[in-house]
Design a protein around this motif. Structure first.
Motif, PDB file in Angstrom:
ATOM      1  N   SER A   1      24.102  -8.832 -63.159  1.00 40.71           N
ATOM      2  CA  SER A   1      23.054  -9.158 -62.173  1.00 40.71           C
ATOM      3  C   SER A   1      23.432  -8.681 -60.776  1.00 40.71           C
ATOM      4  CB  SER A   1      22.789 -10.667 -62.151  1.00 40.71           C
ATOM      5  OG  SER A   1      22.319 -11.102 -63.410  1.00 40.71           O
ATOM      6  N   PRO A   2      23.688  -7.380 -60.579  1.00 38.24           N
ATOM      7  CA  PRO A   2      24.142  -6.889 -59.268  1.00 38.24           C
ATOM      8  C   PRO A   2      23.037  -6.965 -58.213  1.00 38.24           C
ATOM      9  CG  PRO A   2      23.632  -5.061 -60.726  1.00 38.24           C
ATOM     10  CD  PRO A   2      23.524  -6.298 -61.569  1.00 38.24           C
TER      11      PRO A   2
ATOM     12  N   GLY B   1      12.971   0.852 -56.391  1.00 41.41           N
ATOM     13  CA  GLY B   1      12.605  -0.037 -55.300  1.00 41.41           C
ATOM     14  C   GLY B   1      12.207  -1.429 -55.718  1.00 41.41           C
ATOM     15  N   HIS B   2      11.910  -1.641 -56.987  1.00 36.68           N
ATOM     16  CA  HIS B   2      11.550  -3.001 -57.390  1.00 36.68           C
ATOM     17  C   HIS B   2      12.767  -3.922 -57.443  1.00 36.68           C
ATOM     18  CE1 HIS B   2      13.190  -2.205 -61.383  1.00 36.68           C
ATOM     19  NE2 HIS B   2      12.448  -1.116 -61.467  1.00 36.68           N
ATOM     20  N   HIS B   3      13.994  -3.352 -57.345  1.00 36.18           N
ATOM     21  CA  HIS B   3      15.248  -4.114 -57.292  1.00 36.18           C
ATOM     22  C   HIS B   3      15.326  -5.176 -58.402  1.00 36.18           C
ATOM     23  CE1 HIS B   3      16.427  -3.065 -52.850  1.00 36.18           C
ATOM     24  NE2 HIS B   3      16.322  -2.003 -53.652  1.00 36.18           N
TER      25      HIS B   3
ATOM     26  N   GLY C   1      10.684  -7.122 -56.945  1.00 34.93           N
ATOM     27  CA  GLY C   1       9.512  -6.669 -56.193  1.00 34.93           C
ATOM     28  C   GLY C   1       8.385  -6.171 -57.074  1.00 34.93           C
ATOM     29  N   ALA C   2       8.519  -6.321 -58.382  1.00 33.87           N
ATOM     30  CA  ALA C   2       7.507  -5.805 -59.298  1.00 33.87           C
ATOM     31  C   ALA C   2       6.231  -6.641 -59.235  1.00 33.87           C
ATOM     32  CB  ALA C   2       8.046  -5.797 -60.725  1.00 33.87           C
TER      33      ALA C   2
ATOM     34  N   ALA D   1      12.242  -5.807 -68.777  1.00 30.01           N
ATOM     35  CA  ALA D   1      12.039  -4.351 -68.706  1.00 30.01           C
ATOM     36  C   ALA D   1      12.402  -3.835 -67.323  1.00 30.01           C
ATOM     37  CB  ALA D   1      10.590  -4.011 -69.041  1.00 30.01           C
ATOM     38  N   PHE D   2      12.103  -4.613 -66.286  1.00 29.46           N
ATOM     39  CA  PHE D   2      12.433  -4.195 -64.930  1.00 29.46           C
ATOM     40  C   PHE D   2      13.901  -4.433 -64.611  1.00 29.46           C
ATOM     41  CE2 PHE D   2       7.874  -4.332 -64.689  1.00 29.46           C
ATOM     42  CZ  PHE D   2       7.569  -3.321 -63.797  1.00 29.46           C
ATOM     43  N   LYS D   3      14.473  -5.506 -65.119  1.00 30.98           N
ATOM     44  CA  LYS D   3      15.895  -5.751 -64.894  1.00 30.98           C
ATOM     45  C   LYS D   3      16.751  -4.656 -65.524  1.00 30.98           C
ATOM     46  CE  LYS D   3      15.565 -10.785 -64.478  1.00 30.98           C
ATOM     47  NZ  LYS D   3      15.899 -12.097 -65.079  1.00 30.98           N
ATOM     48  N   ALA D   4      16.260  -4.085 -66.627  1.00 32.57           N
ATOM     49  CA  ALA D   4      17.008  -3.026 -67.311  1.00 32.57           C
ATOM     50  C   ALA D   4      16.737  -1.642 -66.731  1.00 32.57           C
ATOM     51  CB  ALA D   4      16.655  -3.022 -68.801  1.00 32.57           C
ATOM     52  N   ASP D   5      15.818  -1.547 -65.792  1.00 36.04           N
ATOM     53  CA  ASP D   5      15.443  -0.260 -65.213  1.00 36.04           C
ATOM     54  C   ASP D   5      16.374   0.042 -64.055  1.00 36.04           C
ATOM     55  OD1 ASP D   5      13.954   2.065 -64.730  1.00 36.04           O
ATOM     56  OD2 ASP D   5      12.683   1.022 -63.277  1.00 36.04           O
ATOM     57  N   CYS D   6      17.470   0.732 -64.369  1.00 41.30           N
ATOM     58  CA  CYS D   6      18.484   1.009 -63.344  1.00 41.30           C
ATOM     59  C   CYS D   6      18.805   2.496 -63.344  1.00 41.30           C
ATOM     60  CB  CYS D   6      19.750   0.198 -63.615  1.00 41.30           C
ATOM     61  SG  CYS D   6      20.589   0.650 -65.157  1.00 41.30           S
ATOM     62  N   THR D   7      19.635   2.909 -62.399  1.00 45.29           N
ATOM     63  CA  THR D   7      20.042   4.308 -62.336  1.00 45.29           C
ATOM     64  C   THR D   7      21.288   4.525 -63.199  1.00 45.29           C
ATOM     65  OG1 THR D   7      21.467   3.939 -60.435  1.00 45.29           O
ATOM     66  CG2 THR D   7      19.183   4.526 -59.988  1.00 45.29           C
ATOM     67  N   PRO D   8      21.417   5.700 -63.837  1.00 45.91           N
ATOM     68  CA  PRO D   8      22.646   5.977 -64.581  1.00 45.91           C
ATOM     69  C   PRO D   8      23.891   5.928 -63.697  1.00 45.91           C
ATOM     70  CG  PRO D   8      20.922   7.495 -65.242  1.00 45.91           C
ATOM     71  CD  PRO D   8      20.404   6.746 -64.046  1.00 45.91           C
ATOM     72  N   LEU D   9      23.759   6.415 -62.465  1.00 50.64           N
ATOM     73  CA  LEU D   9      24.858   6.307 -61.508  1.00 50.64           C
ATOM     74  C   LEU D   9      24.768   4.952 -60.824  1.00 50.64           C
ATOM     75  CD1 LEU D   9      24.655   9.827 -59.797  1.00 50.64           C
ATOM     76  CD2 LEU D   9      26.022   9.134 -61.761  1.00 50.64           C
ATOM     77  N   LYS D  10      25.899   4.275 -60.675  1.00 45.64           N
ATOM     78  CA  LYS D  10      25.954   2.947 -60.071  1.00 45.64           C
ATOM     79  C   LYS D  10      25.070   1.950 -60.816  1.00 45.64           C
ATOM     80  CE  LYS D  10      24.998   4.796 -56.037  1.00 45.64           C
ATOM     81  NZ  LYS D  10      24.635   4.865 -54.593  1.00 45.64           N
ATOM     82  N   GLY D  11      24.923   2.196 -62.117  1.00 49.35           N
ATOM     83  CA  GLY D  11      24.167   1.288 -62.969  1.00 49.35           C
ATOM     84  C   GLY D  11      24.794   1.330 -64.347  1.00 49.35           C
ATOM     85  N   LEU D  12      24.411   2.334 -65.134  1.00 48.55           N
ATOM     86  CA  LEU D  12      25.043   2.523 -66.434  1.00 48.55           C
ATOM     87  C   LEU D  12      26.487   2.965 -66.283  1.00 48.55           C
ATOM     88  CD1 LEU D  12      22.203   4.420 -68.369  1.00 48.55           C
ATOM     89  CD2 LEU D  12      22.736   1.978 -68.423  1.00 48.55           C
TER      90      LEU D  12
END
Length: 509
Positions: free
Chosen positions: A37-38, A45-47, A51-52, A64-75
């Motif tokens: 939960s970073p 932008g929905h963080h 913000g969704a 679905a939004f919590k899992a929507d992250c960037t591969p860099l600094k995420g995955l």
């Protein structure tokens, strides 16, 4: 992305063990990310969904939004030092039998663009299946290559196009000795597979790579009754849609390379050229999870699918007025094998056309099919098909047949006036790129015969252009489009989707 970081086949370890086919590096990294939960001050932008819009989180849930992250600094970390995506791709390459693999989150459309860039240079002559999907034709346009069409074997009984005979490929290679690459489709939209091994041998004898649009065949690798995957038959590149016949989210696709003719660094560069820098973590995880799912239980899953498809074939064939395409269409090379999970039926004996039949199914049974056209419908059986949905489908077709025979007289039917696909050949007088970027004008479709098309017209599905950019529009092509529109076809790509007008190259002099 640093090119030196992408080392195919290299293995490093996740915290609790080595990479094996039982692992799913992207999925596991995504699970770790969600547990942490970073706090985010970057994109998306929905963080993590905070913000969704509530309307969509109520509909699909917040995860679905919590899992929507960037591969860099995420995955992965900021420098991709854990190499999460690369390791997942290496596992996929190993599973299908390739040297290297890339994941695409923009479907096989992006994958085809990568394949063309990897195999050919601007201005190169390439041989291309005439019954290719519009995404491959669009890739040729973007790459500014010179296509020469390979004519498929036309099946006038079913009025569909199969693969290319070996004699057709051999003759075109002989006639165009400067050919730099060959692009084919296997399987076709209707599940027919040509002799890929024979085609690869013809290409490799001349030092030419064979690229296969295998969008509908990623499940082939997991059952002995399925056709053999093209990457194991000599294809240099295979493009596969994981979302079509496996279980990936929409837009999930992979590119496989096994080649001495297409250098790995060229393949890498072509991929990086087209890759979005913001790929969907959800789509990537769905590819990774689906690869593991089929590695662990693929044969069982495909066997279940085959059993249901074979049962449906038998029951549908017993309905008066319906004919089911089977292995009788196979001829040895242009139609070498059949994917039985694609069930093509001819319903013209019911006195209705496929468009109005599917509309009836949607309206009355809340059921859709893989394709409908003037006389056919296509049922696609996948890992997601179960006994209940199969029985409901069979009951729906019984009711459809009764409606067709006994309903009101408001049905259009099909009177057979469409030209056969074998009549739609035309002269390619400009490359697709030249026609697209030429001075153009818009004219009425009824006045288009003899003019050079500056856009594609692709009935969808299957999304195969029946008029290509750069072709001189023929009378049969024009009649095919006009009559199809009356029956209810959806032309996917023209700028005027009602096709009152069409974009053509402006005439000079």
């Amino acid at each position: 992305m640093k090119m030196v970081d992408r080392v195919v086949g290299e293995r490093s370890e996740l915290p609790d063990g080595p990479d094996t086919q039982d692992r799913a590096p992207i999925l596991e990294a995504l699970q770790t990310f969600m547990r942490a939960s970073p706090i985010s001050f970057e994109m998306p932008g929905h963080h993590a969904g905070r913000g969704a819009p509530r309307a969509i989180t109520r509909l699909v849930g917040s995860k679905a939004f919590k899992a929507d992250c960037t591969p860099l600094k995420g995955l992965d970390d900021r420098g991709e030092r854990k190499r999460i995506s690369h390791r997942a791709e290496a596992l996929a390459a190993e599973l299908w039998g390739a040297d290297s693999c890339f994941f695409s989150t923009a479907g096989s459309t992006l994958s085809n663009q990568v394949a063309v860039r990897a195999a050919a240079n601007p201005g190169d002559t390439v041989l291309v299946s005439r019954n290719s999907h519009k995404s491959l034709i669009g890739a040729l346009l973007l790459a500014n290559v010179k296509p020469v069409f390979l004519e498929p074997r036309y099946d006038d009984q079913w009025d569909i196009d199969h693969g290319q005979p070996l004699t057709e490929l051999s003759a075109k290679l002989e006639a165009h000795p400067g050919t730099k690459a060959v692009f084919i489709v296997s399987p076709t939209y209707f599940g027919v597979v040509p002799d890929v091994a024979g085609m690869a041998a013809l290409c490799h004898k001349r030092g030419i790579p064979l690229v296969v649009d295998e969008a509908w065949g990623p499940h082939f690798a997991f059952h002995p009754d399925m056709p053999i995957p093209s990457i194991r038959l000599g294809a240099d590149i295979s493009v596969m849609s994981i979302h079509k016949t496996m279980a990936g989210l929409e837009q999930a696709s992979v590119m496989l390379r096994k080649s001495d003719l297409i250098p790995e660094d060229r393949f890498n560069l072509a991929y990086d050229l087209h890759l979005t820098t913001s790929p969907s973590s959800l789509i990537l995880a769905s590819i990774d999870a689906t690869r593991r799912q089929f590695a662990q239980e693929g044969q069982k899953l495909v066997q279940k699918t085959l059993d249901l498809a074979r049962h449906a074939r038998e029951k549908l064939a017993a309905i008066d007025g319906i004919e089911v395409m089977g292995t009788d269409v196979l001829d040895g090379d242009a139609a070498h094998a059949l994917d039985e999970t694609k069930v093509l039926i001819d319903i013209s004996g019911l006195g209705v056309n496929g468009y109005e039949a599917e509309d009836w199914l949607i309206r009355n049974k809340k059921m859709t099919v893989g394709l409908s056209d003037e006389r056919r419908m296509l049922l696609i059986f996948t890992v997601g098909t179960d006994k209940r949905s199969t029985q409901k489908m069979l009951a729906a077709f019984e009711d459809l047949a009764n409606w067709a025979r006994n309903g009101a007289d408001d049905k259009k039917g099909y009177d057979g006036r469409l030209p056969h696909l074998s009549e739609l050949k035309s002269e390619l007088v400009m490359t697709p790129s030249e026609a697209f970027f030429a001075q153009t004008e818009r004219i009425r479709l009824t006045e288009a015969e003899g003019r050079i098309a500056a856009e594609m017209v692709s009935p969808y599905p299957p999304g195969i252009p029946r008029i290509f950019s750069g072709e001189r529009i023929s009378g049969p092509q024009l009649k095919y489009v006009q009559e199809s529109m009356k029956l209810g076809v959806f032309p996917y790509d023209p700028s005027d989707q009602d096709l009152h007008t069409i974009r053509v190259v402006r005439e000079t002099g």
